[in-house]
Structures are given as C-alpha cells and as structure tokens.
Design a protein around this motif. Structure first.
Motif, PDB file in Angstrom:
ATOM      1  N   LEU A   1       1.096  -1.106  -0.237  1.00  0.00           N
ATOM      2  CA  LEU A   1       0.019  -0.161   0.556  1.00  0.00           C
ATOM      3  C   LEU A   1       0.601   1.057   0.728  1.00  0.00           C
ATOM      4  O   LEU A   1       1.819   0.926   0.832  1.00  0.00           O
TER       5      LEU A   1
ATOM      6  N   VAL B   1      -5.016   6.188  -0.438  1.00  0.00           N
ATOM      7  CA  VAL B   1      -3.974   5.602   0.128  1.00  0.00           C
ATOM      8  C   VAL B   1      -3.999   4.860  -1.326  1.00  0.00           C
ATOM      9  O   VAL B   1      -5.270   4.528  -2.214  1.00  0.00           O
ATOM     10  N   GLU B   2      -3.363   3.926  -2.194  1.00  0.00           N
ATOM     11  CA  GLU B   2      -3.265   3.680  -3.338  1.00  0.00           C
ATOM     12  C   GLU B   2      -2.949   1.123  -2.832  1.00  0.00           C
ATOM     13  O   GLU B   2      -1.561   1.207  -2.698  1.00  0.00           O
ATOM     14  N   VAL B   3      -3.282   1.176  -3.913  1.00  0.00           N
ATOM     15  CA  VAL B   3      -2.926  -0.057  -2.945  1.00  0.00           C
ATOM     16  C   VAL B   3      -2.270  -0.762  -4.626  1.00  0.00           C
ATOM     17  O   VAL B   3      -2.515  -0.747  -5.943  1.00  0.00           O
TER      18      VAL B   3
ATOM     19  N   ASP C   1      -1.685  -3.274  -6.856  1.00  0.00           N
ATOM     20  CA  ASP C   1      -1.887  -4.712  -7.405  1.00  0.00           C
ATOM     21  C   ASP C   1      -2.022  -5.096  -8.723  1.00  0.00           C
ATOM     22  O   ASP C   1      -2.562  -5.909  -9.295  1.00  0.00           O
TER      23      ASP C   1
ATOM     24  N   LEU D   1      -7.750  -5.705   4.293  1.00  0.00           N
ATOM     25  CA  LEU D   1      -6.893  -5.163   3.606  1.00  0.00           C
ATOM     26  C   LEU D   1      -7.995  -3.599   3.144  1.00  0.00           C
ATOM     27  O   LEU D   1      -7.162  -2.567   3.686  1.00  0.00           O
TER      28      LEU D   1
ATOM     29  N   ALA E   1      -5.892   0.095   4.675  1.00  0.00           N
ATOM     30  CA  ALA E   1      -5.874   1.129   3.990  1.00  0.00           C
ATOM     31  C   ALA E   1      -6.751   2.125   4.572  1.00  0.00           C
ATOM     32  O   ALA E   1      -6.094   3.117   5.298  1.00  0.00           O
TER      33      ALA E   1
END
Length: 427
Positions: free
Chosen positions: A322, A330-332, A334, A382, A386
């Motif tokens: 993250l 917040v950027e995941v 993935d 998750l 975050a």
C-alpha cells in the motif's frame, strides 16, 4: 447470559430452538467464564454439582467462589485450574486437565471443605477477530471413581466390581495421558523458541539506526503450528535505490524457518544481480523447485528509486503493498500480480509495474498475518489497513507502524494466528 437475556428462538424446518434453555438443560455441568475468569452463566447441572446457585456464581471470579482449602498444604486445585484457563487464553485452543483434586467448602458450614475430584475441559469461544470472548468450563465430578481407584491400590485383596476395576484403569490411563500431554507442550514450547530464534538470526534487525525512514515489526505466531514462515529484507542497490522484499513460506516450525532462509538469500542475490523485481522473482520461482517446502511461497519485491520518485514492484501471490500519498490517499499496488512460486508456469517471465510518488508518501509492505481473520474475506482486512493508513499517514514510520498494529491486532487479542511482518518506509 441468563434466561431473560436469551436470543430469539431459531431453528431449521420450522423448529424453534431456545438455546438458553438448551444450555440450562445440558446434562454435563458447564460454567461460562469471561477472559477475566468471572462467571457469567451456569447450567442447572453445574448448580447441582457445585452446590452454588446462579445468584452465588454470577459476576464473581471463579476462585472467589471456590477458594483453596487453607488447612490442606498440598491443595493445588485453584493453581492447576488457573494454569489451564491461562493456556486457553494464550493458545486459543481447548485444554483438558488431568483428574484434579479441588476441595469445595460446604455452603452452610463455613470453613469446612469436602474433598472432591473433577475431570475438567476448558474450551474457548472465539470472536470474529480470534479473541477468546468466553471460556466454557465443563466439569464432571469423579470423586466416587477416585475412591474406587484408591480401593484397588490400598486393598488388592478386596475384589472390586468389573465396573470399578475398569474405571480405575481408565483413571490411571488418563493421568498417564495428561503427563504425556504436558511433555508434548514443553517440547512444542522448546521447538517454538528454537524456530523463532533461528528465524530472528536470519532476518535483519527490526532496529535500523542507519535507516531513520524505515520501521520494521515482526511478531511470531502464538501457535507453534504457524510460526516461522515470514521474512523481510532491505538492500541498498546503490546510493539512490532501495530494494525491499517481504515473503511468506507455507509450512511451520524449523522446516519453514530453514526454507525461509534459503529463499530470502536467493531473492537477495537475484535482486542485487538484476535490479528488476520481476526478473528477481522469476529467478526465485525457478530456484524454488530445488528447495524442499518452497512451493506455494508468496513474495513481493519492490525497488524504490529516490531519484525518479518511483516504486517498481512485482508480486508472486502476495498481498499487495500500500502506498499512502502525502495527502492521505491510499493506493493499492495490485497491478503486477502473478501466482505463488510453483503455482503457475515458472518458465514464463513475471510482470512488474511502476508508480510515482510525491513528498511525504509512505510505502507499507506486510504479510497476510496482519490482515487475515478467521472466517473473513481478506479484502475486509485490506480495507482496514487502508483506513488505518489514511488516519495515521502523518505519523513518522515508527509511530505509524505501532498505530497500524494497534488498529489491526488489538491489545486484547490472544496473539496472532500467523506470523506478522510489517515494513513501513517514508519515501
């Protein structure tokens, strides 16, 4: 839970079930205890066998209701029961006690204790976060059986009934089994300690005085069955590039610790040689086929370029890093996702992705022990992570790591069910 607090009746096929009444009617004596060992309910069988009413039990510590016999210097019933209850709280699993002498004071004769013997099982009830919310304390009185055993040993010339003889033999075997269980508990505790020590010796220190922008936390699992598969690594590729990796080996104990050490070393060598996360994980996947216990391992490899202000990453079945930006968003990460080691075609190159970051951003890598909960979708964990990062993103790395652990692994929790590794990097 008293009868007045009973939940609504429910049941299948049109059958209404009053669970409070079912509990009250159980033939085995059962007392419900809080983690503080305070009685919150008891069934009728427990009231009968203990000689105590609900009014005398509820809201009181079990050791206040049933004190030790002060006139018996060898009495250790309360100590043995407390040790069993504490094992349940520590492990989250049931604990069966050996037949135990626990004398009970006669209610209408203060100071007079009656010698009693009990067979006890303590069973935890876990909440959604894996905490022990209640302990089911189930007892069976075996005083008469103990007397039969004594008769067998003290007067062998006196014939016992077949039932008494069988009972005495079963009691002997139960005591032998409890002694064996205690030895196994001690052996598991020693193996747990050795495995954790081995793992700590192979991992970088969680105290990183030369990296003020990095905080690391590692918590081994409470249970020996889950310990020692996680690793983390931080490597300076050059003056402006930092490589960070986190991984998780399937398995437990010393075998998992040994496998972890081999994979961590291999990935470290691969990222030093290539400088590319995807290439390093492709190399690691090929190497995993030569290491016992390495298949199905998950890992994520990241390279932080402090000149280009980028994060390049590749994942092998591992939960995504993250990236908390300076404004709290917040950027995941993935996008670059491939199967765990050995779960796909490891001859194919793995993918990687690159994202940019600005001043005040924070990168977080972790293992699944941080976010997974029993019976819950992993995406719920998750989301919790975050939200925690959004709330605490202005904290420094050390304080942020502590805040995340406090949010996701609350203090009353009995301990993690799985290893937990957490790496926080202020970019």
């Amino acid at each position: 839970m008293s009868d007045s607090d009973a939940p609504a009746e429910r049941g299948g096929r049109g059958i209404g079930i009053h669970y409070a009444e079912v509990f009250r009617s159980l033939p085995s004596p059962v007392l419900l205890l809080t983690p503080d060992m305070v009685a919150v309910d008891a069934n009728r069988a427990y009231e009968r066998v203990s000689g105590r009413s609900l009014a005398q039990l509820l809201g009181r510590c079990v050791f206040d209701v049933f004190p030790d016999n002060p006139s018996d210097p060898r009495a250790n019933g309360p100590q043995a029961l407390r040790a069993s209850l504490e094992r349940v709280l520590a492990t989250g699993g049931p604990d069966t006690m050996a037949v135990q002498k626990y004398s009970v004071d006669v209610p209408d004769r203060p100071g007079v204790f009656e010698e009693r013997y009990w067979s006890t099982v303590n069973i935890p009830l876990l909440d959604a976060d894996g905490r022990v919310s209640l302990i089911v304390h189930r007892v069976e009185e075996v005083t008469a059986l103990i007397r039969a055993r004594r008769a067998l040993g003290a007067a062998p010339e006196v014939p016992l009934t077949a039932e008494d003889a069988m009972t005495a033999d079963l009691l002997n075997r139960s005591l032998e089994l409890e002694e064996l269980n205690e030895e196994l508990r001690k052996a598991h505790a020693r193996a747990h300690e050795v495995a954790v020590s081995l793992q700590r010796a192979m991992l970088p220190s969680t105290t990183l005085p030369d990296r003020p922008g990095v905080a690391v936390r590692y918590r081994p699992a409470t249970s020996f069955l889950n310990v020692c598969g996680d690793w983390y690594d931080l490597i300076d590729l050059d003056a402006r590039r930092l490589a960070v990796a986190v991984g998780d080996v399937v398995g437990h104990g010393l075998e998992a610790a040994g496998t972890m050490g081999q994979l961590r070393s291999a990935l470290s060598a691969a990222i030093r040689a290539t400088g590319r996360p995807a290439t390093a994980l492709t190399t690691l996947a090929a190497h995993a086929h030569t290491v016992d216990g390495a298949l199905a391992t998950t890992a994520v490899q990241v390279v932080i370029d402090q000149t280009a202000l980028t994060v390049t990453y590749s994942r092998a079945g591992h939960p995504p890093p993250l990236l908390a930006h300076g404004d709290g968003a917040v950027e995941v990460l993935d996008s670059a996702t491939d199967p765990p080691l050995g779960a796909g075609d490891d001859s194919l190159p793995r993918c990687e992705a690159t994202v940019g970051y600005g001043p005040g951003s924070t990168l977080v890598l972790y293992t699944d022990g941080l976010i997974e909960r029993r019976g819950e979708d992993i995406y719920a964990g998750l989301d919790r992570l975050a939200h925690s990062l959004e709330h605490h993103h202005l904290l420094g790395p050390e304080a942020l790591a502590d805040a995340v652990l406090a949010d996701l692994v609350p203090a009353p929790r009995r301990g993690p069910d799985d290893d937990t590794a957490l790496v926080v990097i202020r970019l």
